[in-house]
Write a protein that holds these residues in place. Structure first.
Motif, PDB file in Angstrom:
ATOM      1  N   UNK A  96       0.849  -1.189   0.000  1.00  0.00           N
ATOM      2  CA  UNK A  96       0.000   0.000   0.000  1.00  0.00           C
ATOM      3  C   UNK A  96       0.885   1.238   0.000  1.00  0.00           C
ATOM      4  N   UNK A  97       0.383   2.304  -0.624  1.00  0.00           N
ATOM      5  CA  UNK A  97       1.070   3.588  -0.623  1.00  0.00           C
ATOM      6  C   UNK A  97       0.056   4.660  -0.258  1.00  0.00           C
ATOM      7  N   UNK A  98       0.485   5.644   0.507  1.00  0.00           N
ATOM      8  CA  UNK A  98      -0.400   6.734   0.929  1.00  0.00           C
ATOM      9  C   UNK A  98      -0.389   7.826  -0.119  1.00  0.00           C
ATOM     10  N   UNK A  99      -1.555   8.269  -0.519  1.00  0.00           N
ATOM     11  CA  UNK A  99      -1.729   9.414  -1.411  1.00  0.00           C
ATOM     12  C   UNK A  99      -2.535  10.467  -0.659  1.00  0.00           C
ATOM     13  N   UNK A 100      -2.812  11.582  -1.284  1.00  0.00           N
ATOM     14  CA  UNK A 100      -3.626  12.626  -0.664  1.00  0.00           C
ATOM     15  C   UNK A 100      -5.069  12.135  -0.594  1.00  0.00           C
ATOM     16  N   UNK A 101      -5.586  11.943   0.637  1.00  0.00           N
ATOM     17  CA  UNK A 101      -6.947  11.477   0.895  1.00  0.00           C
ATOM     18  C   UNK A 101      -7.290  10.175   0.173  1.00  0.00           C
ATOM     19  N   UNK A 102      -6.266   9.322  -0.062  1.00  0.00           N
ATOM     20  CA  UNK A 102      -6.500   8.041  -0.731  1.00  0.00           C
ATOM     21  C   UNK A 102      -5.364   7.073  -0.414  1.00  0.00           C
ATOM     22  N   UNK A 103      -5.630   5.803  -0.664  1.00  0.00           N
ATOM     23  CA  UNK A 103      -4.615   4.757  -0.591  1.00  0.00           C
ATOM     24  C   UNK A 103      -4.475   4.156  -1.978  1.00  0.00           C
ATOM     25  N   UNK A 104      -3.244   3.877  -2.378  1.00  0.00           N
ATOM     26  CA  UNK A 104      -3.025   3.169  -3.628  1.00  0.00           C
ATOM     27  C   UNK A 104      -2.491   1.789  -3.263  1.00  0.00           C
ATOM     28  N   UNK A 105      -3.234   0.764  -3.654  1.00  0.00           N
ATOM     29  CA  UNK A 105      -2.923  -0.607  -3.256  1.00  0.00           C
ATOM     30  C   UNK A 105      -2.513  -1.430  -4.467  1.00  0.00           C
ATOM     31  N   UNK A 106      -1.409  -2.146  -4.327  1.00  0.00           N
ATOM     32  CA  UNK A 106      -0.969  -3.097  -5.340  1.00  0.00           C
ATOM     33  C   UNK A 106      -1.310  -4.475  -4.788  1.00  0.00           C
ATOM     34  N   UNK A 107      -2.304  -5.134  -5.410  1.00  0.00           N
ATOM     35  CA  UNK A 107      -2.856  -6.365  -4.847  1.00  0.00           C
ATOM     36  C   UNK A 107      -2.844  -7.546  -5.815  1.00  0.00           C
ATOM     37  N   UNK A 108      -1.943  -7.524  -6.773  1.00  0.00           N
ATOM     38  CA  UNK A 108      -1.838  -8.648  -7.692  1.00  0.00           C
ATOM     39  C   UNK A 108      -2.752  -8.542  -8.901  1.00  0.00           C
ATOM     40  N   UNK A 109      -3.472  -7.442  -9.026  1.00  0.00           N
ATOM     41  CA  UNK A 109      -4.297  -7.226 -10.211  1.00  0.00           C
ATOM     42  C   UNK A 109      -3.415  -6.622 -11.300  1.00  0.00           C
ATOM     43  N   UNK A 110      -3.947  -6.444 -12.497  1.00  0.00           N
ATOM     44  CA  UNK A 110      -3.165  -5.891 -13.597  1.00  0.00           C
ATOM     45  C   UNK A 110      -2.916  -4.393 -13.431  1.00  0.00           C
ATOM     46  N   UNK A 125       0.233   4.322   7.266  1.00  0.00           N
ATOM     47  CA  UNK A 125       0.958   3.097   6.950  1.00  0.00           C
ATOM     48  C   UNK A 125       2.056   2.901   7.983  1.00  0.00           C
ATOM     49  N   UNK A 126       1.961   1.816   8.754  1.00  0.00           N
ATOM     50  CA  UNK A 126       3.025   1.481   9.691  1.00  0.00           C
ATOM     51  C   UNK A 126       4.192   0.867   8.937  1.00  0.00           C
ATOM     52  N   UNK A 127       3.884   0.162   7.881  1.00  0.00           N
ATOM     53  CA  UNK A 127       4.858  -0.378   6.938  1.00  0.00           C
ATOM     54  C   UNK A 127       4.102  -0.508   5.613  1.00  0.00           C
ATOM     55  N   UNK A 128       4.757  -0.869   4.514  1.00  0.00           N
ATOM     56  CA  UNK A 128       4.015  -0.996   3.260  1.00  0.00           C
ATOM     57  C   UNK A 128       2.934  -2.083   3.292  1.00  0.00           C
ATOM     58  N   UNK A 129       2.968  -2.945   4.304  1.00  0.00           N
ATOM     59  CA  UNK A 129       1.978  -4.021   4.364  1.00  0.00           C
ATOM     60  C   UNK A 129       1.052  -3.940   5.581  1.00  0.00           C
ATOM     61  N   UNK A 130       1.119  -2.859   6.360  1.00  0.00           N
ATOM     62  CA  UNK A 130       0.233  -2.691   7.523  1.00  0.00           C
ATOM     63  C   UNK A 130      -0.433  -1.323   7.430  1.00  0.00           C
ATOM     64  N   UNK A 131      -1.779  -1.328   7.395  1.00  0.00           N
ATOM     65  CA  UNK A 131      -2.570  -0.103   7.304  1.00  0.00           C
ATOM     66  C   UNK A 131      -3.315   0.081   8.622  1.00  0.00           C
ATOM     67  N   UNK A 132      -3.249   1.301   9.177  1.00  0.00           N
ATOM     68  CA  UNK A 132      -4.027   1.613  10.376  1.00  0.00           C
ATOM     69  C   UNK A 132      -5.086   2.640   9.996  1.00  0.00           C
ATOM     70  N   UNK A 133      -6.361   2.246  10.099  1.00  0.00           N
ATOM     71  CA  UNK A 133      -7.484   3.118   9.787  1.00  0.00           C
ATOM     72  C   UNK A 133      -7.959   3.738  11.101  1.00  0.00           C
ATOM     73  N   UNK A 134      -7.988   5.081  11.180  1.00  0.00           N
ATOM     74  CA  UNK A 134      -8.377   5.764  12.412  1.00  0.00           C
ATOM     75  C   UNK A 134      -9.467   6.787  12.137  1.00  0.00           C
TER      76      UNK A 134
END
Length: 179
Positions: A96-110, A125-134
């Motif tokens: 996952x990558x943080x964008x402005x008011x969005x998340x960009x997720x690479x999940x094995x899709x094209x 993002x605590x790390x590229x693979x851990x997301x904390x939603x608050x």
């Protein structure tokens, strides 16, 4: 018989509760939450605690009594401490990558998946693979975490996907492993 509605809610410093007609507003250090309360439910705000009262003893009011006690307690906790849900992304190349008011997720899709964050919700993002939603609204935090998880549900055969932190998956054996 449930007695949830009769339990007092401990007052939290810095949290202010206002009611005008059917409109309820709870304000605290992290923000404010608003709700429309049925006319049959009332609140007694004291120094040490808040009591939720019902107008009558009919079934509809009894149901609303416990529900609004829980909702008010969650609103008070949300504006003082906030709520959070943690998600883990498991899979080779998944991130996952943080964008402005969005998340960009690479999940094995094209293509990468862009997930816009609703108003009042923040994702760190605590790390590229851990997301904390608050956020302050418990329902909205849970719904947002569930919508992110739905983008790539955990696969029980490969153990890949997005899961809640602490969620246990029982890995199934494939076709060839059944012998």
């Amino acid at each position: 018989m449930s007695r949830i509605g009769r339990r007092p809610i401990a007052a939290i410093k810095g949290v202010k509760i206002e009611r005008k007609g059917t409109h309820l507003k709870v304000t605290g250090p992290k923000g404010e939450l608003q709700a429309e309360v049925p006319a049959s439910i009332s609140f007694e705000v004291g120094e040490a605690h808040v009591l939720v009262k019902r107008a009558s003893d009919n079934k509809g009011d009894r149901v609303l009594h416990g529900t609004w006690r829980a909702l008010l307690a969650n609103m008070m906790r949300g504006v003082s401490d906030g709520f959070q849900r943690k998600l883990e992304i498991v899979g080779v190349g998944y991130k996952a990558e943080k964008r402005v008011r969005a998340l960009q997720l690479t999940l094995g899709y094209s293509h990468p998946v862009s997930f816009p964050l609703p108003e009042g919700i923040d994702a760190e993002l605590e790390s590229p693979t851990v997301i904390r939603v608050t956020g302050t609204d418990k329902e909205l935090v849970g719904e947002t975490a569930a919508r992110i998880r739905r983008l790539r549900k955990p696969d029980v055969y490969k153990n890949k996907g997005i899961r809640y932190r602490g969620e246990r998956l029982i890995k199934k054996v494939g076709k060839a492993g059944g012998k």
